[in-house]
Each structure stands twice: as structure tokens, then as C-alpha cells.
Design a protein around this motif. Structure first.
Motif, PDB file in Angstrom:
ATOM      1  N   ALA A  45      -3.817  -0.414  -6.807  1.00 25.25           N
ATOM      2  CA  ALA A  45      -3.159   0.444  -5.820  1.00 25.25           C
ATOM      3  C   ALA A  45      -4.133   1.199  -4.915  1.00 25.25           C
ATOM      4  N   ASN A  46      -5.339   1.482  -5.414  1.00 30.46           N
ATOM      5  CA  ASN A  46      -6.355   2.195  -4.623  1.00 30.46           C
ATOM      6  C   ASN A  46      -5.769   3.457  -4.001  1.00 30.46           C
ATOM      7  N   LEU A  47      -5.235   4.300  -4.845  1.00 32.74           N
ATOM      8  CA  LEU A  47      -4.559   5.506  -4.382  1.00 32.74           C
ATOM      9  C   LEU A  47      -5.551   6.544  -3.857  1.00 32.74           C
ATOM     10  N   HIS A  48      -5.159   7.278  -2.814  1.00 38.36           N
ATOM     11  CA  HIS A  48      -5.916   8.459  -2.444  1.00 38.36           C
ATOM     12  C   HIS A  48      -5.409   9.635  -3.292  1.00 38.36           C
ATOM     13  N   THR A  49      -5.983  10.809  -3.095  1.00 34.39           N
ATOM     14  CA  THR A  49      -5.653  11.948  -3.954  1.00 34.39           C
ATOM     15  C   THR A  49      -4.172  12.286  -3.890  1.00 34.39           C
ATOM     16  N   MET A  50      -3.615  12.298  -2.692  1.00 35.40           N
ATOM     17  CA  MET A  50      -2.190  12.568  -2.554  1.00 35.40           C
ATOM     18  C   MET A  50      -1.373  11.511  -3.288  1.00 35.40           C
ATOM     19  N   GLY A  51      -1.794  10.254  -3.169  1.00 36.34           N
ATOM     20  CA  GLY A  51      -1.080   9.167  -3.839  1.00 36.34           C
ATOM     21  C   GLY A  51      -1.077   9.322  -5.346  1.00 36.34           C
ATOM     22  N   GLU A  52      -2.196   9.762  -5.903  1.00 37.27           N
ATOM     23  CA  GLU A  52      -2.263   9.976  -7.349  1.00 37.27           C
ATOM     24  C   GLU A  52      -1.280  11.053  -7.779  1.00 37.27           C
ATOM     25  N   MET A  53      -1.184  12.111  -6.980  1.00 34.26           N
ATOM     26  CA  MET A  53      -0.247  13.190  -7.300  1.00 34.26           C
ATOM     27  C   MET A  53       1.199  12.695  -7.219  1.00 34.26           C
ATOM     28  N   VAL A  54       1.487  11.892  -6.196  1.00 31.01           N
ATOM     29  CA  VAL A  54       2.843  11.374  -6.032  1.00 31.01           C
ATOM     30  C   VAL A  54       3.218  10.489  -7.205  1.00 31.01           C
ATOM     31  N   PHE A 181       8.820   0.024  -6.437  1.00 31.57           N
ATOM     32  CA  PHE A 181       7.400   0.257  -6.714  1.00 31.57           C
ATOM     33  C   PHE A 181       6.484  -0.591  -5.828  1.00 31.57           C
ATOM     34  N   PRO A 182       6.683  -1.899  -5.702  1.00 32.27           N
ATOM     35  CA  PRO A 182       5.846  -2.646  -4.754  1.00 32.27           C
ATOM     36  C   PRO A 182       6.130  -2.286  -3.301  1.00 32.27           C
ATOM     37  N   THR A 183       7.286  -1.696  -3.036  1.00 33.38           N
ATOM     38  CA  THR A 183       7.551  -1.206  -1.688  1.00 33.38           C
ATOM     39  C   THR A 183       6.643  -0.020  -1.374  1.00 33.38           C
ATOM     40  N   GLN A 184       6.476   0.870  -2.329  1.00 34.48           N
ATOM     41  CA  GLN A 184       5.695   2.084  -2.104  1.00 34.48           C
ATOM     42  C   GLN A 184       4.202   1.900  -2.340  1.00 34.48           C
ATOM     43  N   LEU A 267       7.044  -1.847   8.509  1.00 35.03           N
ATOM     44  CA  LEU A 267       7.650  -0.721   7.801  1.00 35.03           C
ATOM     45  C   LEU A 267       6.871  -0.382   6.536  1.00 35.03           C
ATOM     46  N   LEU A 268       6.545  -1.403   5.748  1.00 33.13           N
ATOM     47  CA  LEU A 268       5.850  -1.169   4.490  1.00 33.13           C
ATOM     48  C   LEU A 268       4.448  -0.615   4.721  1.00 33.13           C
ATOM     49  N   ARG A 272       3.456   2.893   2.928  1.00 33.18           N
ATOM     50  CA  ARG A 272       2.395   2.943   1.919  1.00 33.18           C
ATOM     51  C   ARG A 272       1.309   3.959   2.228  1.00 33.18           C
ATOM     52  N   ARG A 273       1.284   4.476   3.428  1.00 30.70           N
ATOM     53  CA  ARG A 273       0.295   5.499   3.756  1.00 30.70           C
ATOM     54  C   ARG A 273       0.479   6.754   2.917  1.00 30.70           C
ATOM     55  N   LEU A 274       1.653   6.930   2.334  1.00 31.13           N
ATOM     56  CA  LEU A 274       1.874   8.079   1.455  1.00 31.13           C
ATOM     57  C   LEU A 274       1.028   7.991   0.195  1.00 31.13           C
TER      58      LEU A 274
END
Length: 394
Positions: A45-54, A181-184, A267-268, A272-274
Motif C-alpha cells: 500500500a505504501n501509505l503516507h502518515t495520514m494513510g496509516e492513521m486512516v 479496500f482495493p478501491t481505497q 476516480l480511483l 487513493r490520495r487519501l
């Protein structure tokens, strides 16, 4: 991303331990889904900090909801005595006008829709007398401030609102067998598991059982005439949908598959920027190529082999819906023998006036997907020919 830490957090938050592993709640496939999802998030997923919190907050909340729903069902088995009236189900793919149609049909008081606020916080069960004033409505609307701060252009692509109708993927999310989940998030391993292994092992059927349990809870103190539900993944899972709701009435929206791929990919990429800054449009298109294009073909097969009885479905073309939504809506009412009363029609027209159509700031091209147009055309030929879907220029 250890499943146990999420389970422990939900248990600590609720004081409950029964997650509903038995057949009544769709079996224990949700545990496999959770494990595959967390592993996929950690590796891909390579989440950023906000993504990890979400992710932390969202997945924990899904487990909290699951514990509370199971506990409520155990305490109140009578809520299963009121059957789910055969629902009206919108099964078109994303970007084919399904959200507009969903919101318009929701203006009919005969249609009970799962609104965003009650899907997010289903307990205590919503009550008819406070349905429009429940404090959870404001709480749900407040969460959209986060979306606006991170991806302010998202509302130009898709409507947001606590009292707007919510999709089935958010319901099955608390069973962890869900396309949400794969959408987000960038979780291709989970997506592959969802559309192959989960179906082969019966976990998709279990997700629809959970879906029924969820609706039974929501309608227990705020019933309606019939449920109105929708999500694009139903195109892929029509056998499981019809097995759980054999009397379901379906509305399938249709649009050129190449345009569907281009618009959905865009759209996706926005959504996914969230969670991440690692967004590559061609990679995203390849991730979803099978579930979208094969899903369309599967929908044609389900119509041809009788999985979906002809008397239980109506087709609506995207172009017709965009030109004038009300006649397109009337197609649905005429097909199923329902009166479209002047009051309901006016409510729909008012909704159109007060909720500008999404897409005004949404630009996309098929070329950005990196896919080959001729290959998409060939792969979806059976679908396009069966439903007489017009080709758009790319």
C-alpha cells in the motif's frame, strides 16, 4: 499490521469477544480476508502518515461494528423474523450513472436506503422517529472535512454526505470480503484473493449473508417498504447475490466499457490520495481491468444462463440517464409496475436541482490508462453486443 492487535483493540473498546464466526454471520472467512488485507497493506500500500492513521482507525471501527452487530443479533434474534423484502439492486459498473440513479430512487419514501451515517455507526439501531435528526448524522458529515482537506477535488468526482445512500461494499467491509479496500488502497494481492480465492472458497457467499444481517439490524427499528441497494461489484457476484436474495429486482446501467475504464481509473487515482502518494495510473488500470471488464462479461453470462431471470431486471443506458434522468427513472417504475407519483417525481427533480451532478471537474482520457483500446473492445464484445451498448470516441 498484525491482525491480533486490531482484534484486541476492538475487544478492548467494546468489552465484547464474539466476532460471529458461525454460519449465521457468514462464517469465519472474514478472518482470512482481514489477514490477507493487512499483509497486502503492509507489503504493497505504501501509505503516507495520514494513510496509516486512516487504516488504523477505519479497520478497527469495522471490527468494533462487527462485534456490536453480532452481540445485538444474539440478544435480539427476533430482528431476523422480519424478512428482507426482495430489494431493488443497482448493479451497473462504476461511472455509469449508478450514483445518480441511486440518489434519485432514494427520494421515493417506499425505498429504504442504507444511509452513510447509519452504515458507519449502525448501533444503536436507527429509529424512525429520530431518523432525520440522529446525532450520528452530524458526526458523519464532520468526517468528510478530512477528505476535503486532503483531496478537495474529490467532491467534483463523487458526491459525499451523511444522508446520501451508501454502497454495499461499505456494509461487507465489516466482513472483510469487500471491494472497498482495493478501491481505497493499493492492495493488488487482496484484490486477487477477493475475485478468485474468496469466491472459490465460498467467502463471497458469506459476505452476502453478513450483508443480510446488517440490513436486518438497520430495519429493525426503522423499517421501509423495500430496500434499495447498489455497488458495482454485484456485476461480478451475481450468483451469490441472487442466491441470498432470489427475489431481487435489478437495474443494470450500461456505458462504453472503454470509457468506464478511463473514468474509473481517474476516480480511483483521486480517491487513493487519501492513503498514499504512490499513484501510477496505468498500474491502477491494470489492477482493476479484470474485475471491471470481466465483471461486465459475467453480467452478460448471468443474463444468458438464467442466473438473473429476465422478468427481474431492467436496463438503463448511461446516455439516456444523463440526457434526462426522470424518463430513465420512469423506465424502472414501468418495468416493475410501480406508480411514479407526482410527489415522488417532484422530490427527484428537487434533488437534481440541489445536488449538482458530479463530474464537472473530472477530466480523464483512455490513453492515461495505458491499456490497448482494441483489446478492451475485443474483451467486452459479448457484453456490448448483448446489451447494445454504444461505443464512445476515444
Amino acid at each position: 499490521m498484525n491482525p491480533q492487535q486490531f482484534l484486541d483493540a476492538a475487544t478492548e473498546a467494546t468489552g465484547l469477544t464474539d466476532f460471529g464466526d458461525d454460519a449465521l454471520f457468514g462464517g469465519d472467512g472474514w478472518r482470512t480476508g482481514l489477514a490477507v488485507l493487512l499483509e497486502s497493506i503492509e507489503r504493497e500500500a505504501n501509505l503516507h502518515t495520514m494513510g496509516e492513521m486512516v487504516v488504523q482507525g477505519e479497520l478497527t471501527q469495522y471490527l468494533i461494528n462487527r462485534l456490536r452487530i453480532v452481540e445485538h443479533h444474539r440478544r435480539h434474534p427476533e430482528i431476523r423474523e422480519r424478512d428482507i423484502t426482495p430489494p431493488l439492486v443497482i448493479i451497473g459498473q462504476a461511472r455509469t450513472g449508478t450514483t445518480m440513479l441511486f440518489d434519485l430512487l432514494a427520494q421515493d419514501p417506499d425505498h429504504r436506503v442504507p444511509q452513510t451515517w447509519e452504515v458507519d455507526q449502525p448501533l444503536p439501531p436507527p429509529r424512525t422517529e429520530t431518523y432525520l435528526t440522529d446525532e450520528r448524522i452530524a458526526a458523519a458529515d464532520a468526517t468528510f472535512a478530512l477528505v476535503d482537506s486532503v483531496i478537495p477535488e474529490f467532491r467534483a468526482v463523487h458526491q459525499l454526505g451523511a444522508q446520501l445512500a451508501q454502497e454495499c461494499v461499505r456494509i461487507t467491509a465489516s466482513h472483510f470480503v469487500s471491494a472497498i479496500f482495493p478501491t481505497q488502497y493499493q492492495v493488488p494481492t487482496y484484490l486477487d484473493w477477493l475475485i478468485h480465492t474468496a469466491q472459490e472458497q465460498g467467502h463471497l457467499a458469506g459476505a452476502y449473508t453478513w450483508h443480510r444481517r446488517f440490513l436486518e439490524l438497520l430495519q429493525s427499528e426503522a423499517p421501509g417498504t423495500r430496500w434499495l441497494i447498489k455497488t458495482p461489484i454485484h456485476c461480478w457476484t451475481l450468483p451469490e447475490l441472487m442466491a441470498e436474495y432470489p427475489g431481487a429486482l435489478l437495474v443494470q446501467t450500461h456505458r462504453d466499457p472503454a470509457t468506464v475504464m478511463a473514468s474509473t481509473t481517474s476516480l480511483l487515482a483521486t480517491l487513493r490520495r487519501l492513503g498514499t502518494d504512490d499513484i501510477d495510473t496505468p498500474t491502477l488500470a491494470r489492477e482493476f481491468e479484470e474485475i471491471i471488464l470481466d465483471g461486465l462479461d459475467r453480467s452478460a453470462v448471468a443474463r444468458l444462463d438464467g442466473t438473473v431471470p429476465a422478468a427481474q431486471v431492467v436496463d438503463v443506458r448511461f446516455g439516456d440517464l444523463m440526457r434526462d434522468p426522470i424518463p430513465a427513472v420512469r423506465q424502472v417504475y414501468d418495468r416493475f409496475g410501480w406508480p411514479l407519483t407526482p410527489d415522488v417525481e417532484q422530490a427527484m427533480r428537487t434533488f437534481l436541482e440541489t445536488h449538482p451532478r458530479e463530474g464537472g471537474g473530472h477530466s480523464y482520457t483512455f490513453a492515461a490508462t495505458g491499456l490497448t483500446l482494441s483489446a478492451v473492445r475485443e474483451r467486452t464484445a459479448r457484453y456490448r453486443e448483448h446489451f447494445q451498448v454504444p461505443i464512445e470516441q476515444h
